[in-house]
Design a protein around this motif. Structure first.
Motif, PDB file in Angstrom:
ATOM      1  N   MET A  32     -56.182   9.039  13.275  1.00  0.00           N
ATOM      2  CA  MET A  32     -54.988   9.708  13.584  1.00  0.00           C
ATOM      3  C   MET A  32     -54.785  10.660  12.246  1.00  0.00           C
ATOM      4  SD  MET A  32     -53.148  10.984  15.721  1.00  0.00           S
ATOM      5  CE  MET A  32     -51.466  11.802  15.776  1.00  0.00           C
ATOM      6  N   ILE A  33     -54.628   9.977  11.146  1.00  0.00           N
ATOM      7  CA  ILE A  33     -54.207  10.614  10.088  1.00  0.00           C
ATOM      8  C   ILE A  33     -55.294  11.525   9.526  1.00  0.00           C
ATOM      9  CG2 ILE A  33     -53.621  10.180   7.380  1.00  0.00           C
ATOM     10  CD1 ILE A  33     -52.238   7.728   8.524  1.00  0.00           C
ATOM     11  N   ALA A  34     -56.588  11.128   9.823  1.00  0.00           N
ATOM     12  CA  ALA A  34     -57.530  11.873   9.277  1.00  0.00           C
ATOM     13  C   ALA A  34     -57.849  13.019  10.002  1.00  0.00           C
ATOM     14  CB  ALA A  34     -58.785  10.919   9.429  1.00  0.00           C
ATOM     15  N   LEU A  35     -57.318  12.861  11.328  1.00  0.00           N
ATOM     16  CA  LEU A  35     -57.498  14.306  12.146  1.00  0.00           C
ATOM     17  C   LEU A  35     -56.434  15.349  11.786  1.00  0.00           C
ATOM     18  CD1 LEU A  35     -58.020  12.642  15.724  1.00  0.00           C
ATOM     19  CD2 LEU A  35     -59.574  13.995  14.417  1.00  0.00           C
ATOM     20  N   ARG A  36     -55.303  14.759  11.424  1.00  0.00           N
ATOM     21  CA  ARG A  36     -54.213  15.715  10.954  1.00  0.00           C
ATOM     22  C   ARG A  36     -54.613  16.229   9.523  1.00  0.00           C
ATOM     23  NH1 ARG A  36     -48.696  13.982  13.827  1.00  0.00           N
ATOM     24  NH2 ARG A  36     -48.766  15.878  15.075  1.00  0.00           N
ATOM     25  N   LEU A  37     -55.043  15.421   8.761  1.00  0.00           N
ATOM     26  CA  LEU A  37     -55.273  15.892   7.292  1.00  0.00           C
ATOM     27  C   LEU A  37     -56.329  16.983   7.218  1.00  0.00           C
ATOM     28  CD1 LEU A  37     -55.242  12.634   5.390  1.00  0.00           C
ATOM     29  CD2 LEU A  37     -53.453  14.555   5.280  1.00  0.00           C
ATOM     30  N   THR A  38     -57.316  16.806   8.200  1.00  0.00           N
ATOM     31  CA  THR A  38     -58.371  17.822   8.683  1.00  0.00           C
ATOM     32  C   THR A  38     -57.903  18.862   8.922  1.00  0.00           C
ATOM     33  OG1 THR A  38     -59.989  16.048   8.992  1.00  0.00           O
ATOM     34  CG2 THR A  38     -60.435  18.453   9.723  1.00  0.00           C
ATOM     35  N   ALA A  74     -55.959  20.493   5.816  1.00  0.00           N
ATOM     36  CA  ALA A  74     -56.924  21.014   4.719  1.00  0.00           C
ATOM     37  C   ALA A  74     -57.453  22.566   4.952  1.00  0.00           C
ATOM     38  CB  ALA A  74     -57.883  19.811   4.439  1.00  0.00           C
ATOM     39  N   GLY A  75     -57.640  23.009   6.197  1.00  0.00           N
ATOM     40  CA  GLY A  75     -58.294  24.029   6.500  1.00  0.00           C
ATOM     41  C   GLY A  75     -57.255  25.251   6.364  1.00  0.00           C
ATOM     42  N   GLY A  76     -56.099  24.851   6.006  1.00  0.00           N
ATOM     43  CA  GLY A  76     -55.109  26.078   5.741  1.00  0.00           C
ATOM     44  C   GLY A  76     -55.084  26.931   7.037  1.00  0.00           C
ATOM     45  N   GLY A  77     -54.251  28.282   6.720  1.00  0.00           N
ATOM     46  CA  GLY A  77     -54.248  29.042   7.598  1.00  0.00           C
ATOM     47  C   GLY A  77     -53.046  28.683   8.949  1.00  0.00           C
ATOM     48  N   PRO A  78     -53.159  29.448   9.811  1.00  0.00           N
ATOM     49  CA  PRO A  78     -52.179  29.279  10.935  1.00  0.00           C
ATOM     50  C   PRO A  78     -52.583  27.870  11.558  1.00  0.00           C
ATOM     51  CG  PRO A  78     -53.724  31.211  11.154  1.00  0.00           C
ATOM     52  CD  PRO A  78     -54.227  30.573   9.873  1.00  0.00           C
ATOM     53  N   VAL A  79     -53.725  27.325  11.548  1.00  0.00           N
ATOM     54  CA  VAL A  79     -53.705  25.855  12.144  1.00  0.00           C
ATOM     55  C   VAL A  79     -53.009  25.004  11.365  1.00  0.00           C
ATOM     56  CG1 VAL A  79     -55.551  24.188  12.712  1.00  0.00           C
ATOM     57  CG2 VAL A  79     -55.964  26.625  13.160  1.00  0.00           C
ATOM     58  N   GLN A  89     -50.707  25.639   9.331  1.00  0.00           N
ATOM     59  CA  GLN A  89     -49.096  25.668   9.551  1.00  0.00           C
ATOM     60  C   GLN A  89     -48.331  25.279  10.688  1.00  0.00           C
ATOM     61  OE1 GLN A  89     -47.116  27.535   7.075  1.00  0.00           O
ATOM     62  NE2 GLN A  89     -45.207  27.198   8.395  1.00  0.00           N
ATOM     63  N   SER A  90     -49.136  25.387  11.781  1.00  0.00           N
ATOM     64  CA  SER A  90     -48.872  25.014  13.094  1.00  0.00           C
ATOM     65  C   SER A  90     -48.816  23.428  13.153  1.00  0.00           C
ATOM     66  CB  SER A  90     -49.673  25.336  14.089  1.00  0.00           C
ATOM     67  OG  SER A  90     -49.172  24.938  15.492  1.00  0.00           O
ATOM     68  N   GLU A  91     -49.689  22.854  12.501  1.00  0.00           N
ATOM     69  CA  GLU A  91     -49.921  21.312  12.566  1.00  0.00           C
ATOM     70  C   GLU A  91     -48.763  20.831  11.719  1.00  0.00           C
ATOM     71  OE1 GLU A  91     -51.172  17.725  14.161  1.00  0.00           O
ATOM     72  OE2 GLU A  91     -51.653  19.900  14.794  1.00  0.00           O
ATOM     73  N   GLY A  92     -48.530  21.402  10.505  1.00  0.00           N
ATOM     74  CA  GLY A  92     -47.369  20.720   9.476  1.00  0.00           C
ATOM     75  C   GLY A  92     -46.063  20.905  10.107  1.00  0.00           C
ATOM     76  N   GLU A  93     -45.656  22.165  10.924  1.00  0.00           N
ATOM     77  CA  GLU A  93     -44.507  22.230  11.671  1.00  0.00           C
ATOM     78  C   GLU A  93     -44.374  21.027  12.645  1.00  0.00           C
ATOM     79  OE1 GLU A  93     -44.566  26.344  12.807  1.00  0.00           O
ATOM     80  OE2 GLU A  93     -44.105  27.211  10.673  1.00  0.00           O
ATOM     81  N   ARG A  94     -45.523  21.241  13.418  1.00  0.00           N
ATOM     82  CA  ARG A  94     -45.400  20.077  14.609  1.00  0.00           C
ATOM     83  C   ARG A  94     -45.315  18.741  13.820  1.00  0.00           C
ATOM     84  NH1 ARG A  94     -49.464  20.734  19.431  1.00  0.00           N
ATOM     85  NH2 ARG A  94     -48.282  19.425  20.623  1.00  0.00           N
ATOM     86  N   MET A  95     -45.971  18.224  13.010  1.00  0.00           N
ATOM     87  CA  MET A  95     -45.581  16.803  12.417  1.00  0.00           C
ATOM     88  C   MET A  95     -43.960  16.936  12.010  1.00  0.00           C
ATOM     89  SD  MET A  95     -48.941  16.694   9.986  1.00  0.00           S
ATOM     90  CE  MET A  95     -48.241  15.491   8.842  1.00  0.00           C
ATOM     91  N   LEU A 108     -55.603  16.137  19.077  1.00  0.00           N
ATOM     92  CA  LEU A 108     -56.419  16.468  17.998  1.00  0.00           C
ATOM     93  C   LEU A 108     -58.118  16.068  18.215  1.00  0.00           C
ATOM     94  CD1 LEU A 108     -54.168  15.038  15.390  1.00  0.00           C
ATOM     95  CD2 LEU A 108     -54.355  17.530  15.829  1.00  0.00           C
ATOM     96  N   SER A 109     -58.438  15.239  18.767  1.00  0.00           N
ATOM     97  CA  SER A 109     -59.735  15.042  19.117  1.00  0.00           C
ATOM     98  C   SER A 109     -60.413  15.878  20.019  1.00  0.00           C
ATOM     99  CB  SER A 109     -60.123  13.587  19.136  1.00  0.00           C
ATOM    100  OG  SER A 109     -59.449  12.884  20.341  1.00  0.00           O
ATOM    101  N   ALA A 110     -59.707  16.087  21.086  1.00  0.00           N
ATOM    102  CA  ALA A 110     -60.148  17.064  22.081  1.00  0.00           C
ATOM    103  C   ALA A 110     -60.366  18.561  21.763  1.00  0.00           C
ATOM    104  CB  ALA A 110     -59.161  17.215  23.208  1.00  0.00           C
ATOM    105  N   HIS A 111     -59.990  18.868  20.504  1.00  0.00           N
ATOM    106  CA  HIS A 111     -60.158  20.352  20.187  1.00  0.00           C
ATOM    107  C   HIS A 111     -60.963  20.316  18.550  1.00  0.00           C
ATOM    108  CE1 HIS A 111     -57.732  21.703  23.338  1.00  0.00           C
ATOM    109  NE2 HIS A 111     -56.498  20.941  23.005  1.00  0.00           N
ATOM    110  N   GLU A 112     -61.928  21.079  18.723  1.00  0.00           N
ATOM    111  CA  GLU A 112     -62.402  21.294  17.604  1.00  0.00           C
ATOM    112  C   GLU A 112     -61.430  21.879  16.482  1.00  0.00           C
ATOM    113  OE1 GLU A 112     -65.630  20.706  15.764  1.00  0.00           O
ATOM    114  OE2 GLU A 112     -65.827  19.385  17.804  1.00  0.00           O
ATOM    115  N   ILE A 113     -61.147  21.328  15.293  1.00  0.00           N
ATOM    116  CA  ILE A 113     -60.316  21.760  14.242  1.00  0.00           C
ATOM    117  C   ILE A 113     -61.197  22.711  13.468  1.00  0.00           C
ATOM    118  CG2 ILE A 113     -59.078  21.114  12.463  1.00  0.00           C
ATOM    119  CD1 ILE A 113     -58.703  18.486  13.776  1.00  0.00           C
TER     120      ILE A 113
END
Length: 68
Positions: A1-7, A10-15, A17-23, A62-67
Motif C-alpha cells: 500500500m505504501i509503495a503504491l502511494r509512494l510511486t 514520486a511521479g510528480g505532477g497532477p497525479v 498532487q491529487s494523491e497527496g491531498e487525498r492522503m 491504487l492497484s487497479a489503475h496504472e500509475i
C-alpha cells in the motif's frame, strides 16, 4: 500500500498532487470517524476493522489503475 502511494507521489505532477491531498484528507476523516466510534461506545476493535476496510479499498483503487 505504501509503495503504491509512494510511486504515485514520486511521479510528480497532477497525479502526485491529487494523491497527496487525498492522503491528508483521509487521515483527517479517519481520525474523526475513529473518535466518533469511540465516543459512541464503539470498541478499539471496531475502529481497527473500519480502518482495515479503508486500507483494502485504497489498495484496490491504487492497484487497479496504472500509475502514470
Amino acid at each position: 500500500m505504501i509503495a503504491l502511494r509512494l510511486t504515485a507521489l514520486a511521479g510528480g505532477g497532477p497525479v502526485a498532487q491529487s494523491e497527496g491531498e487525498r492522503m491528508v484528507s483521509e487521515k483527517i476523516d479517519a481520525a474523526a470517524e475513529a473518535l466518533g466510534t469511540l465516543m459512541a461506545g464503539g470498541s478499539p476493535d471496531a475502529v481497527i476493522a473500519r480502518y482495515r476496510e479503508h486500507v483494502r479499498a485504497n489498495a484496490e483503487r491504487l492497484s487497479a489503475h496504472e500509475i502514470e
